[in-house]
Design a protein around this motif. Sequence first.
Motif: not given
Ligand code: SF4
Lengths: 537, 281, 584
Positions: B143-150, B175, B198-200, B202-203
């Motif tokens: 579910k990770c979009v690699l948004c870098y937020r985490c 990640v 995390c916006p999706t 995934a976490l």
């Molecule tokens: S915050 Fe969520 S969606 Fe964004 S990179 Fe991290 S795990 Fe992926």
Amino acid sequence: MFGAGGGTSSYEEIEHTDLIVLWGSNARAAHPIFFHHLLKGIDNGARMIAIDPRRTESAAWADLWLGLDVGTDIALANAVGREIIAAGLTDDEFIARATTGFDAYAESVEPYTLDHAADLTGVPAEAIRELAHAYAKAPTAQLCWTLGITEHHNASDNVFALIDLALLTGHVGRYGSGLVPIRGQNNVQGGGDMGALPNKLPGFQDVADDGARRRFEDAWGCAVPAEPGWHLSQMFEAMERGDLRALYVIGENPAQSEADGTRARRALDGLDHLVVQDIFFTATAELADVVLPAGAAWAESEGTVTSSERRVQRVRRVVPPPGNARDDIDILVDLARRLGHDWGQPTAEEVWDELRSLSPIHAGMSYRRLEELGGIQWPCRDEEDPGSRFLHGRLWEDPPRGPKAPFTPVEHDPPKDELTDDYPIRLTTGRHLDSYNTGVQSGRYRSPRRTGGTIDLSPEDAASMGLAAGERARVISRRGSVVAPVRIDRSLRPGLAFMAFHYPEDVDTNRLTLDEWDPKSGTAEFKATAVRIEREP
Amino acid sequence: MTGRRTVEVDGTAVAIEPGATILDACRAGGVDVPTLCYLETLTPANACRLCSVEVEGSRTLVPACSRIAEDGMVIRTATDRVRHARRMILEFLAVAVDLTTAPELLEAMAVYGADPSRYGTDDGSPRPDAVVDNDLYVRDLDKCVLCYRCVEACGDDAQHTYAITIADRGAAARVATEFDVALPDSACVFCGNCVAVCPTGALMVKTEFDMRVAGTWHEEAQTVTRTVCGYCGVGCNLDVHVQDGAIVKVTSPFDHDVTAGNLCIKGRFGWTHVRAGVDGA
Amino acid sequence: MDIRLPMAAATVDERRAVDRILGPPTTGWEGGERRRVDGHVATGGHAARARRHLLLPVLHALQDDIGGISDGALGYVCERLTIPPAEAYGVATFYGLLSVSEVSPTVIHLCDDIVCRTSGAKELFTALADAIGPEGSSDGTRTWHRSNCLGQCDAAPAAFVQEAGVGRRVVVRADLDRLAAGPIDGRDPAYAAIGDAVLTARFGAPDPADLDAYRAVGGYRGLRRALEVGPDAVIAIVEAAGLRGRGGAAFPTGRKWRAVADEEATERYVVCNADESEPGTFKDRMLMERDPFSVVEGLTIAGHATGATKGFIYVRGEYPDAEDRLRAAIAAAEAAGYLGDDVLGSGFPFRIEVRRGAGAYICGEETALFESIEGRRGEPRAKPPYPTTVGLFGRPTAVNNVETLAAAVAIVAEVPGAADTKLFCVSGDVDAAGVVEAPFGVTVRELLTVAGSSHPPQAVLFGGAAGRFLAPAEWDVPLGYGPPSPPMGSGAVVAFGPGVDMDDIVQRIAEFFRDESCGQCVPCREGTVRQDETLRRLVAGADERGLLDEIAQVMRDASICGLGQTAAEAVSSAIALGLVGGAR
Ligand code: SF4
Ligand SMILES: Cc1cc2nc3c(=O)[nH]c(=O)nc-3n(C[C@H](O)[C@H](O)[C@H](O)COP(=O)(O)O)c2cc1C
Ligand code: SF4
Ligand code: SF4
Ligand code: FES
């Protein structure tokens, strides 16, 4: 600080200061979100100097760490003071305008040369010198501390020694410069605010102040004693003497949280009557005659708490208290009624509004404003007052409003529990990130990081005792002994051991500690115990 | 330079403060710009490009979230080029990632007419399972979009623990902890500050994950009450999520200056002593 | 920083490799012996974290000496440099030449890019698979991987070999025997000139690292003149000559230097971009190998002009010979006073440090290059702010391509023809692949003629993989900056003869971008995957031109950096010219 008991600064200021001195505080573990603000300061370029016997996870962030021997904080602080004076780095204008007692202070620190302090503390003279010069020369500096300073038999003196440094350099009362004690528990500050101190009425008004007392007497329709009461350590002494026969404990677990736990339990056991009001059936509750189940303050009742930056914030009822548990206010009101006083059925807000009418520093904090502003920092004297980001700005006015800030000369006084051949290891105590106090709350969630109670040793000591990680060892002090698995910790030097106090069911650390307490604050010496460690067969 | 600036957003003049981004300008002008990787409390990662807009004179589209607006800029947010970029980005994400717990993205897909089926890539091969290696939160990298937020929240922007990173590169980027060790073996201190951003989904905190699996997670039936953490003396604000009289999750407000949305392990997870919540006690 | 290290310990050899770069640890806190005083004092903080830029050199040392990076070794690196292990892992896994998954004594990287695959690479894969096993597997001592263009297109097929504890070597005209052999002596450089030889004038020198020989043919005249006339005048000279960057973006060099010079800053940097990785391009390598002093002199002039006192040369990791030559040249220049605290007694202090890339095309992008030097993943930054304002270590920085610097030397030294010359790399289906120096206005057909070709190619790719296929009519267009010339890119000219399978070539270009995307932004990370996959369907006969166009547009419009923005150029042009798939 010089009067009202609260930190002088806001968290925000540490983000914009030039130098952070973290003294006797492992805030990374004990106050993680305060440490976020500190880290922002570092990211913004602030230097950090840490003073702690252990190179803790907090100290690991420092540009310079001074690993002093346990209980030598005053020697170090006085040497810093002396060096600042000797190097001509004092803020003379500030000292002259805003302080008293400089000469006596200067004289008292004169013996604390860098070399002498190096002998007393173990810290190289050069590092002490660097701390002195960095602190004195920094345009702004925050001096922060927690229990590493206050859990000693001479806690108040420790604090005075630090305040003296701020007065020498003018690092107080300005944005970015201040004295920052971070509170260990969520409402210690609020307890003080509300007058849960032996000598204070709510709002830090002195019980000896006739005018203040009269206002309370008028409002409450009863007499308020003009003499200070007992603090905790005095209460235990009074119990032992038999002068204190009944005790009402609200939200504390002294059977496990007091130093020299064996002695504390004996005292509680000897009471005629013990009432415990708590959200858990604690070890203290087990000793009680009456237990009053209460709701968790932060989630099952309405009210306010005050944080370490003097910010009063609302707590709200999230869920109703379980079973027979009741709101603290309800319990108290009911108790009063049974004792013949009808206080009606006040809401938390009504209780608070009464407080506001009596405590000038809280006067402007209506529930509505607390909600709107996300909390307000006292003093907040009326409903226009935005609250106070930092205290003692008055010291920078010329002439300063109010009393000047006094220097308080203090002397080095080594820990009471002496190291000898029989008890050669210095044991100090502290917190783990994922746990809290005696673990009654924090023990109930499943932390992947929980290590349980361990005896942490330096690699060198473990090797010389022939102990490997995970093996069980007996830790013996002059008062008792406990058994714990060994953890090897490179942040410790030879001769220094560490235990947390969160796991009294398994490893009752406070059986070891000494309840030699500070006569001024009543805090016991948790941080300096002499022990011997033996392999447990 | 000081003093206010004026930019034009979709034909309307908008006054802004120096340092304001194009996104700030658009919002000030009442123009909606979708974002994904952007979050007020984090440094713009500038990675998803969903916020792309047209700026007159620029060869390429410009990310609204991170570009500082300059005086006199002419910004267009609803051109075919902009809509095309957003639609394609959403399609790309939907093809590669399971967006079922990212309602805002699903909504945006409808708005921009994104149609991931035209890539014909869903070969029905099994998607990786969520990683459950601890009792507090779950990682589902599908579910990770690699948004870098985490990574930012764990690192420079908040927690400074740096337990997670982006490893590998290109399509293989993901990640990860060092050597992909399980979280309990990593540096992770389980503050959950990564989960919070995390916006999706995934976490996801374990309580929510378990309830979703069991089909008992009903966000619409939940209340959220603000209170203050009962542990140390810092005074972190908590938003306590309650469903059917039990606490199911704790978060912290992003717009409160004490926490900026962050908490420590005790504040975020140490609430099970208040009633047997879903985690039991 | 409170870092938590992996449990495994580094071996003695691993520690030795790390200490080779960092020196032995001085305190117990950074992995050395725990001394008594360590129990009472430690330093760290900002100063410790400022050593982050040493990460890549240390990882290289482990790869070079040990053949890979174990968790214990990484832990020791982290302890030495105060870097969280996850971050170091993220960095190590970014780069193709670093291995965290395996430790292998010999790693062979065999080029399978557009030139080599038409020059025998495919046959070699089969041979290697027979000898060692499938790609990525090991026979105990050796593993092999396919590689993107190694910049040896003038002597295809090429391989790059890492031998732990021995060294790195390039094998050109590779076959199994030559792969197995030890270091092979340098080959004759392949170059030619149309008109004046300016940049290639010294390519024939018997010892390119001989400073006296360099001086004897006019070397360091440019620097002397620069020191004489002063920074302002140097910038004016370069501006007047109209010098444009040879790295692909064609930005006016003088303007870049002036921008950096005009910044108010106490520190600034100049960086030579020697990461040449554009498929079909090898001119920078040739310059560094054959005329290293010109690069060193050029960077010194740039430093002087911009007010920088420190320069970096970021050399592609697959260019060991170029790196050796540069290091030798720098040492010689330093010994002779051309570098140091007081360059030629002028009072200008300037030093140069060589940094080695680690196998990532994207690190040629200037801001990715900064990240890489700083010890981070080579992910491009958002621009603005531009490097001239916020560059390396956050300071104003001028980045210049190798050839740009060499040209600047000639311009400042007033070499005739200096302002009107360009290096082209001609390779593929030609008789004599090599660097061709030619004045602007030259045509592709003329370049091909110089290289010799018995038959007209079926296709010509101009400017590298980020460039495009030219229509035959464009082969006669005078080349330069701006229309009607096609974009110059890296100046690579790759000819594909009639027998070449163009589907395969175009597909390989799509794969190149898919593999080399840093993965940071969605349009490029996902777009390059979708392009590759959709192109596959197109080649198989489906009409996917519409979708490919749409993918191309979003990559061009919304990608962060030039990689994503140009990732569809070649593919689109091939489709437009009917070179590939369904359009035929
Ligand atoms: S915050 Fe969520 S969606 Fe964004 S990179 Fe991290 S795990 Fe992926
Ligand atoms: C993906 C990508 C790869 C690049 N690779 C290189 C390279 O290998 N060498 C180079 O000089 N410039 C390269 N560039 C261009 C640089 O970003 C930069 O423009 C150039 O180094 C500036 O130097 P110049 O002005 O002298 O050309 C690359 C750009 C991109 C987008
Ligand atoms: S829980 Fe906290 S420490 Fe762990 S990965 Fe998330 S942000 Fe980092
Ligand atoms: S365009 Fe590609 S290479 Fe450039 S930043 Fe985006 S993902 Fe990375
Ligand atoms: S929201 Fe702007 S790039 Fe992601």
